[in-house]
Design a protein around this motif. Structure first.
Motif, PDB file in Angstrom:
ATOM      1  N   ASN A 207     -36.406 110.249  74.568  1.00  0.00           N
ATOM      2  CA  ASN A 207     -36.209 109.295  73.467  1.00  0.00           C
ATOM      3  C   ASN A 207     -37.326 108.266  73.427  1.00  0.00           C
TER       4      ASN A 207
ATOM      5  N   TYR B  87     -27.816 112.111  71.741  1.00  0.00           N
ATOM      6  CA  TYR B  87     -27.892 111.451  73.051  1.00  0.00           C
ATOM      7  C   TYR B  87     -26.634 110.629  73.322  1.00  0.00           C
TER       8      TYR B  87
ATOM      9  N   SER C 249     -40.570 109.859  72.195  1.00  0.00           N
ATOM     10  CA  SER C 249     -40.457 110.139  70.757  1.00  0.00           C
ATOM     11  C   SER C 249     -40.667 108.865  69.943  1.00  0.00           C
TER      12      SER C 249
ATOM     13  N   ASN D 187     -30.468 111.698  64.311  1.00  0.00           N
ATOM     14  CA  ASN D 187     -29.745 112.799  64.934  1.00  0.00           C
ATOM     15  C   ASN D 187     -30.023 112.891  66.434  1.00  0.00           C
ATOM     16  N   GLN D 188     -31.260 112.584  66.815  1.00  0.00           N
ATOM     17  CA  GLN D 188     -31.600 112.604  68.239  1.00  0.00           C
ATOM     18  C   GLN D 188     -30.816 111.531  68.993  1.00  0.00           C
TER      19      GLN D 188
ATOM     20  N   PHE E  74     -35.118 109.730  63.634  1.00  0.00           N
ATOM     21  CA  PHE E  74     -34.606 109.521  64.991  1.00  0.00           C
ATOM     22  C   PHE E  74     -33.082 109.569  65.064  1.00  0.00           C
TER      23      PHE E  74
ATOM     24  N   TRP F 118     -33.445 112.642  79.217  1.00  0.00           N
ATOM     25  CA  TRP F 118     -33.247 112.504  77.771  1.00  0.00           C
ATOM     26  C   TRP F 118     -33.647 111.092  77.338  1.00  0.00           C
TER      27      TRP F 118
END
Length: 339
Positions: free
Chosen positions: A285, A222, A288, A217-218, A215, A281
């Motif tokens: 998140n 963001y 995910s 890099n995501q 998680f 986004w």
């Protein structure tokens, strides 16, 4: 008497005279402070008394309006309109009077008086808040960029999350002080920073493991995008607020926010696509993290908690923005009909 000693005596005599003047000035200052304190207490008690009497008069007006003649009803309506205008005047008066801190400020600062007693000091504190917000947003933008592109260390990630926690907690305290001094930040945008501070704290405690690396890099991407959008908002909203205050259409203590408000409609609608992309986004998140929470090797409670926080942020941001846009569109459509 030697010349050197004579100079010392003359200098001391002059200094002693200035000291006596200083003592007198300080005595008058303390006297004025005491007078101001008494005036503040008198104003506060008078406002409370006036509010009680307004309620009594308002109930009398309601009783008298039943079965009143047309002329009497007109007089009662005039009195009722004046009664409705008084609370706004009282709020303006109370913004320059000491008041009790709310629950949050009482927990953080205790019973310290945070009321600023001049328009200049109020505006200076608001201006400092805006600068603090912009400078920290730029720092977070650069920090997120460095962590995302160049360095992949848990220690640096922890520093970024700690900075986010400190930033949002500081914003909540400063915004509470500004609200006490007349700023009109309301509704969801008050809660937004509390939830963001909690989310950053949960991210800070998330242990370094396989799920965190998935998680990471995501989240950094963001955070980078969010900081970029907030920089845009701070820059353009501050300019728009300055123009509206100069025209007398906005209150001097109004603040920039992370979302969209009705006064931003003229000239700032270009921000809406950026905001909606950021909202979705947050939803991405959340979804995910919820999928990660279903994995067999998921043992960290932070996964589900972060997913829940992102979902709350998405719902609050998205529905608040949609409500503002819908209200503005409806009000614009109704204007031609009324004309």
């Amino acid at each position: 008497m030697p010349q050197g000693l004579k100079d010392v005596v003359e200098e001391w005599t002059c200094l002693d005279e200035e000291y006596q003047e200083l003592k007198e000035t300080h005595r008058m200052y303390l006297q004025k402070l005491d007078e101001i304190s008494k005036l503040q207490n008198n104003c506060s008690s008078s406002i409370s008394s006036h509010r009680r009497r307004l309620k009594e008069v308002s109930s009398l007006v309601k009783r008298c309006s039943k079965g009143a003649s047309e002329e009497d009803a007109k007089t009662l309506d005039e009195i009722n309109e004046k009664i409705k205008m008084r609370p706004n005047t009282f709020c303006e008066m109370e913004s320059f009077l000491p008041k009790k801190n709310g629950l949050y400020l009482s927990l953080v600062l205790g019973n310290v008086n945070v009321t600023l007693f001049s328009k200049q000091s109020k505006f200076a504190y608001k201006d400092e808040y805006e600068k603090f917000k912009l400078y920290l947003t730029v720092i977070l933008l650069l920090f997120s960029f460095v962590c995302y592109v160049f360095m992949s260390y848990r220690f640096l990630d922890a520093m970024l999350n700690f900075l986010l926690v400190w930033y949002y907690c500081t914003l909540t305290i400063r915004e509470s002080i500004l609200t006490t001094n007349g700023s009109r930040i309301k509704g969801w945008w008050v809660c937004h920073h509390y939830i963001s501070a909690f989310l950053s704290g949960v991210m800070l405690t998330w242990p370094d493991g396989n799920l965190y690396k998935i998680f990471r890099n995501q989240f950094l991407a963001y955070s980078l995008y969010q900081s970029f959008v907030q920089c845009l908002q701070c820059y353009y909203q501050s300019g728009c607020l300055y123009r509206l205050r100069a025209l007398g259409e906005r209150h001097n203590m109004d603040l920039t926010v992370e979302g969209f408000q009705s006064w931003m409609w003229k000239g700032l609608t270009f921000l809406l696509p950026f905001l909606f992309f950021g909202h979705f986004w947050q939803l991405f998140n959340s979804l995910s993290l919820f999928r990660m929470a279903q994995l067999p090797d998921c043992r960290e409670w932070q996964v589900m908690m972060c997913g829940l926080c992102f979902l709350i942020l998405f719902m609050g941001n998205f529905f608040t923005t949609v409500a503002v846009v819908r209200h503005k569109v409806n009000s614009r459509n109704q204007k031609p009909k009324s004309l």
